[in-house]
Write an enzyme that holds these catalytic residues in place. Structure first.
Site, PDB file in Angstrom:
ATOM      1  N   TRP A  67      -2.977 -25.785   5.275  1.00 49.53           N
ATOM      2  CA  TRP A  67      -3.204 -27.112   4.686  1.00 49.53           C
ATOM      3  C   TRP A  67      -1.948 -27.596   3.962  1.00 49.53           C
ATOM      4  CZ3 TRP A  67      -7.206 -28.958   6.909  1.00 49.53           C
ATOM      5  CH2 TRP A  67      -8.288 -28.123   7.228  1.00 49.53           C
ATOM      6  N   GLU A 121      -3.789 -21.219   0.739  1.00 49.95           N
ATOM      7  CA  GLU A 121      -3.933 -20.232   1.806  1.00 49.95           C
ATOM      8  C   GLU A 121      -5.370 -20.284   2.308  1.00 49.95           C
ATOM      9  OE1 GLU A 121      -2.735 -16.422   0.280  1.00 49.95           O
ATOM     10  OE2 GLU A 121      -0.749 -17.181  -0.294  1.00 49.95           O
ATOM     11  N   ASP A 151      -0.641 -30.984 -12.832  1.00 52.82           N
ATOM     12  CA  ASP A 151      -1.009 -31.837 -13.977  1.00 52.82           C
ATOM     13  C   ASP A 151      -0.339 -33.207 -13.859  1.00 52.82           C
ATOM     14  OD1 ASP A 151      -2.651 -30.062 -15.249  1.00 52.82           O
ATOM     15  OD2 ASP A 151      -1.247 -29.537 -16.853  1.00 52.82           O
ATOM     16  N   ARG A 190     -17.345 -65.757   4.725  1.00 52.58           N
ATOM     17  CA  ARG A 190     -18.454 -65.492   5.652  1.00 52.58           C
ATOM     18  C   ARG A 190     -19.700 -66.259   5.222  1.00 52.58           C
ATOM     19  NH1 ARG A 190     -21.559 -63.992   9.540  1.00 52.58           N
ATOM     20  NH2 ARG A 190     -22.596 -61.958   9.595  1.00 52.58           N
ATOM     21  N   GLU A 237      -5.152 -31.368  -3.799  1.00 50.86           N
ATOM     22  CA  GLU A 237      -4.642 -31.190  -5.175  1.00 50.86           C
ATOM     23  C   GLU A 237      -5.763 -30.909  -6.167  1.00 50.86           C
ATOM     24  OE1 GLU A 237      -1.376 -33.762  -6.421  1.00 50.86           O
ATOM     25  OE2 GLU A 237      -0.921 -34.047  -4.303  1.00 50.86           O
ATOM     26  N   SER A 286     -12.835 -32.313  -6.397  1.00 49.43           N
ATOM     27  CA  SER A 286     -13.508 -32.894  -7.577  1.00 49.43           C
ATOM     28  C   SER A 286     -14.168 -31.812  -8.429  1.00 49.43           C
ATOM     29  CB  SER A 286     -14.556 -33.917  -7.122  1.00 49.43           C
ATOM     30  OG  SER A 286     -13.893 -35.028  -6.561  1.00 49.43           O
ATOM     31  N   GLN A 344     -19.798 -52.071   3.610  1.00 49.98           N
ATOM     32  CA  GLN A 344     -21.123 -52.702   3.651  1.00 49.98           C
ATOM     33  C   GLN A 344     -20.997 -54.233   3.661  1.00 49.98           C
ATOM     34  OE1 GLN A 344     -23.394 -50.512   4.018  1.00 49.98           O
ATOM     35  NE2 GLN A 344     -25.226 -51.765   4.004  1.00 49.98           N
ATOM     36  N   ILE A 345     -20.073 -54.757   2.865  1.00 47.76           N
ATOM     37  CA  ILE A 345     -19.879 -56.217   2.816  1.00 47.76           C
ATOM     38  C   ILE A 345     -19.368 -56.728   4.163  1.00 47.76           C
ATOM     39  CG2 ILE A 345     -18.380 -57.998   1.774  1.00 47.76           C
ATOM     40  CD1 ILE A 345     -18.854 -56.562  -0.936  1.00 47.76           C
ATOM     41  N   ALA A 399       3.902 -25.687  -0.929  1.00 54.07           N
ATOM     42  CA  ALA A 399       3.132 -24.717  -0.145  1.00 54.07           C
ATOM     43  C   ALA A 399       2.403 -23.740  -1.068  1.00 54.07           C
ATOM     44  CB  ALA A 399       4.060 -23.980   0.814  1.00 54.07           C
TER      45      ALA A 399
HETATM   46  N1  COS Z   1      -0.331 -25.669 -17.519  1.00 49.66           N
HETATM   47  C1  COS Z   1       0.117 -24.506 -18.045  1.00 49.66           C
HETATM   48  N2  COS Z   1      -0.595 -23.359 -17.986  1.00 49.66           N
HETATM   49  C2  COS Z   1      -1.783 -23.381 -17.370  1.00 49.66           C
HETATM   50  C3  COS Z   1      -2.291 -24.556 -16.803  1.00 49.66           C
HETATM   51  C4  COS Z   1      -1.509 -25.730 -16.900  1.00 49.66           C
HETATM   52  N3  COS Z   1      -1.950 -26.863 -16.391  1.00 49.66           N
HETATM   53  N4  COS Z   1      -3.500 -24.279 -16.272  1.00 49.66           N
HETATM   54  C5  COS Z   1      -3.746 -22.989 -16.498  1.00 49.66           C
HETATM   55  N5  COS Z   1      -2.707 -22.441 -17.158  1.00 49.66           N
HETATM   56  C6  COS Z   1      -2.599 -21.064 -17.628  1.00 49.66           C
HETATM   57  C7  COS Z   1      -3.805 -20.775 -18.528  1.00 49.66           C
HETATM   58  O1  COS Z   1      -3.495 -21.131 -19.845  1.00 49.66           O
HETATM   59  C8  COS Z   1      -3.991 -19.286 -18.365  1.00 49.66           C
HETATM   60  O2  COS Z   1      -3.063 -18.602 -19.189  1.00 49.66           O
HETATM   61  P1  COS Z   1      -3.559 -17.420 -20.162  1.00 49.66           P
HETATM   62  O3  COS Z   1      -4.214 -16.411 -19.246  1.00 49.66           O
HETATM   63  O4  COS Z   1      -2.300 -16.953 -20.808  1.00 49.66           O
HETATM   64  O5  COS Z   1      -4.561 -18.028 -21.081  1.00 49.66           O
HETATM   65  C9  COS Z   1      -3.570 -19.027 -16.928  1.00 49.66           C
HETATM   66  O6  COS Z   1      -2.747 -20.129 -16.559  1.00 49.66           O
HETATM   67  C10 COS Z   1      -4.768 -18.922 -16.008  1.00 49.66           C
HETATM   68  O7  COS Z   1      -5.548 -20.096 -16.153  1.00 49.66           O
HETATM   69  P2  COS Z   1      -7.095 -20.126 -15.771  1.00 49.66           P
HETATM   70  O8  COS Z   1      -7.775 -18.936 -16.395  1.00 49.66           O
HETATM   71  O9  COS Z   1      -7.637 -21.469 -16.088  1.00 49.66           O
HETATM   72  O10 COS Z   1      -7.014 -19.876 -14.189  1.00 49.66           O
HETATM   73  P3  COS Z   1      -8.129 -19.799 -13.084  1.00 49.66           P
HETATM   74  O11 COS Z   1      -7.757 -18.720 -12.151  1.00 49.66           O
HETATM   75  O12 COS Z   1      -9.498 -19.755 -13.718  1.00 49.66           O
HETATM   76  O13 COS Z   1      -7.918 -21.158 -12.270  1.00 49.66           O
HETATM   77  C11 COS Z   1      -8.358 -23.446 -11.608  1.00 49.66           C
HETATM   78  C12 COS Z   1      -8.296 -22.368 -12.720  1.00 49.66           C
HETATM   79  C13 COS Z   1      -9.556 -23.283 -10.675  1.00 49.66           C
HETATM   80  C14 COS Z   1      -8.502 -24.715 -12.405  1.00 49.66           C
HETATM   81  C15 COS Z   1      -7.037 -23.457 -10.789  1.00 49.66           C
HETATM   82  O14 COS Z   1      -6.972 -22.347  -9.940  1.00 49.66           O
HETATM   83  C16 COS Z   1      -6.891 -24.728  -9.948  1.00 49.66           C
HETATM   84  O15 COS Z   1      -6.438 -25.760 -10.442  1.00 49.66           O
HETATM   85  N6  COS Z   1      -7.255 -24.661  -8.665  1.00 49.66           N
HETATM   86  C17 COS Z   1      -7.078 -25.760  -7.709  1.00 49.66           C
HETATM   87  C18 COS Z   1      -5.748 -25.678  -7.109  1.00 49.66           C
HETATM   88  C19 COS Z   1      -5.423 -26.809  -6.240  1.00 49.66           C
HETATM   89  O16 COS Z   1      -5.235 -27.902  -6.706  1.00 49.66           O
HETATM   90  N7  COS Z   1      -5.340 -26.523  -4.941  1.00 49.66           N
HETATM   91  C20 COS Z   1      -4.927 -27.472  -3.975  1.00 49.66           C
HETATM   92  C21 COS Z   1      -3.576 -27.076  -3.487  1.00 49.66           C
HETATM   93  S1  COS Z   1      -2.358 -28.269  -3.633  1.00 49.66           S
HETATM   94  S2  COS Z   1      -2.823 -29.550  -2.255  1.00 49.66           S
END
Ligand code: COS
Length: 402
Positions: A166, A137, A248, A276, A372, A375, A345-346, A134
């Site tokens: 969501w 938001e 990740d 076909r 997650e 894109s 399409q096919i 979860a």
């Molecule tokens: N592993 C460990 N640390 C991470 C990390 C990761 N994969 N990604 C980011 N961090 C750390 C960064 O290193 C940074 O630390 P420092 O400030 O000490 O350098 C901190 O977290 C903030 O990272 P960042 O500045 O990249 O954060 P942003 O707010 O700019 O966010 C995105 C980046 C947009 C990439 C992030 O918010 C994201 O992935 N959003 C999508 C979320 C998602 O998947 N939503 C769907 C919900 S689940 S269905």
């Protein structure tokens, strides 16, 4: 018969081949029997309950929650990808049932103490508890650092107030990993992660959301939900890192699910094009059809390479894989959409007939380009990592914590 040649790639070992065959055999024997006829959210929820219970009994979910004995309790990204690829090739809800048991408990598997793992993971692995992740938001889906839900210390407990939306498995999950603002610092640094059990007073499901390819999903309300301090994962302020590190691992597995859908679309298109007849010859003899089939196969192999590269990097090198997993998700989901569109399409008119496999895949794939991390978010992650690597000269340079 889907292509199995990837199983002998150097990214994978004989135990992955064995897992592939075990999941394939389970899918062939069980998925049609467990799949309901209805296409509503309620029918999907019933199917997921059933599938989770059966997957638990068959021992498949220990892979999803990192309780597989042979892996000494760690999450093996390649095993997750193989399971998702195979299950998605058979049915979207089968993949969903498996995947959410993993994502929902991912923060516990990756960041929980031994005590927390012992407390929550066994019942999820048995399929007797359903789990959910979860994070999103209303105003914080892609921008996680804008998350508003609050958690305040209250004696030896935390009090959670706010809403999440969501959220897959809303309403059928027994445990939710919830991310909330604890305020150690602004933005990303002020978030923490908690395990909330569904029967905790103040917790409710506010709304069920209907999707074009239904699966259980909805909005959660937290009204003075109190959880013990022992339900926090990691330390206060670790929430963003926990969420991102979990994503990740699971983003490459979303790519694997897309790969499963794409493989199914290609298999079905190949069969149809060979049978076909058109202009006095099989459809597959037409050069325009052949070009489509070739493009589909190329996209599938390229996606598979990116997915298993990302998963291998996590499992074997153990380095941060933000770039690799974002590339795998981005490419595999976008290309699967194109592959499935070519299959429609096919098939021609059949492909847009309600209930036809190509039509189903066409609806199933769409959400994977959004959830997650859409894109567009994957592109941000890739570019951020590239810039960090350019500055440090190190291909797996950590940025801050990581
Ligand atoms: N592993 C460990 N640390 C991470 C990390 C990761 N994969 N990604 C980011 N961090 C750390 C960064 O290193 C940074 O630390 P420092 O400030 O000490 O350098 C901190 O977290 C903030 O990272 P960042 O500045 O990249 O954060 P942003 O707010 O700019 O966010 C995105 C980046 C947009 C990439 C992030 O918010 C994201 O992935 N959003 C999508 C979320 C998602 O998947 N939503 C769907 C919900 S689940 S269905």
């Amino acid at each position: 018969m889907a292509d199995r040649s990837f199983l002998s790639w150097p990214f994978l070992s004989p135990r992955h081949q064995e897992l592939h065959d075990r999941v394939e055999a389970w899918a062939v024997a069980n998925i049609s029997r467990l799949s309901g006829d209805g296409e509503s959210s309620a029918a999907a929820a019933a199917t997921v309950r059933l599938m989770v219970a059966e997957m638990g009994k068959a021992g498949l979910l220990s892979t999803a929650v990192g309780r597989d004995r042979s892996l000494r309790g760690s999450l093996d990204a390649r095993s997750l990808c193989i399971c998702r690829e195979v299950l998605a090739r058979h049915a979207g809800l089968a993949d969903f049932s498996f995947a959410m048991q993993g994502l929902g408990t991912g923060p516990i598997s990756l960041f929980g103490t031994e005590e927390q793992k012992e407390r929550w993971l066994p019942s999820v692995a048995r399929g007797t508890t359903i789990s959910a992740f979860a994070l999103s938001e209303k105003e914080a889906g892609s921008d996680v650092s804008a998350l508003a839900m609050r958690a305040q210390p209250d004696g030896n407990q935390w009090r959670l107030d706010g809403a999440k939306t969501w959220i897959s498995n809303a309403g059928i999950a027994g445990l939710y990993v919830v991310f909330a603002r604890t305020g150690e610092a602004p933005g990303a640094k002020g978030l923490s992660a908690f395990v909330v059990e569904a029967d905790t007073p103040g917790f409710s499901v506010a709304k069920v959301i209907d999707l074009i390819a239904p699966h259980p999903i909805g909005t959660l309300a937290f009204d003075g939900v109190r959880v013990p301090a022992a339900n926090m994962l990691g330390s206060p302020g670790d929430g963003f890192r926990i969420a991102m590190a979990t994503l990740d691992v699971f983003r490459s597995t979303v790519g694997a699910a897309a790969l499963g859908f794409a493989r199914r679309a290609l298999d079905e298109a190949l069969k149809h094009a060979s049978r076909r007849k058109l202009f006095g010859q099989p459809l597959s003899d037409l050069q325009l059809t052949r070009a489509k089939l070739a493009d589909m196969a190329l996209a599938i192999d390229a996606a598979a390479l990116l997915i298993y590269r990302a998963a291998w990097t996590k499992d074997v090198k153990g380095t941060r894989i933000s770039r690799e997993s974002s590339m795998a998700k981005l490419f595999a989901t976008e290309e699967a959409q194109k592959v499935i569109d070519s299959a429609v399409q096919i098939f021609g008119g059949l492909g847009v007939t309600h209930g036809h496999i190509a039509e189903k895949l066409y609806r199933e794939i769409r959400a994977l380009r959004i959830y997650e991390g859409a894109s567009e978010v994957q592109k941000l992650v890739i570019a951020t990592r590239l810039l960090a690597e350019a500055q440090t000269g190190c291909p797996h340079a950590p940025v801050g914590q990581g």
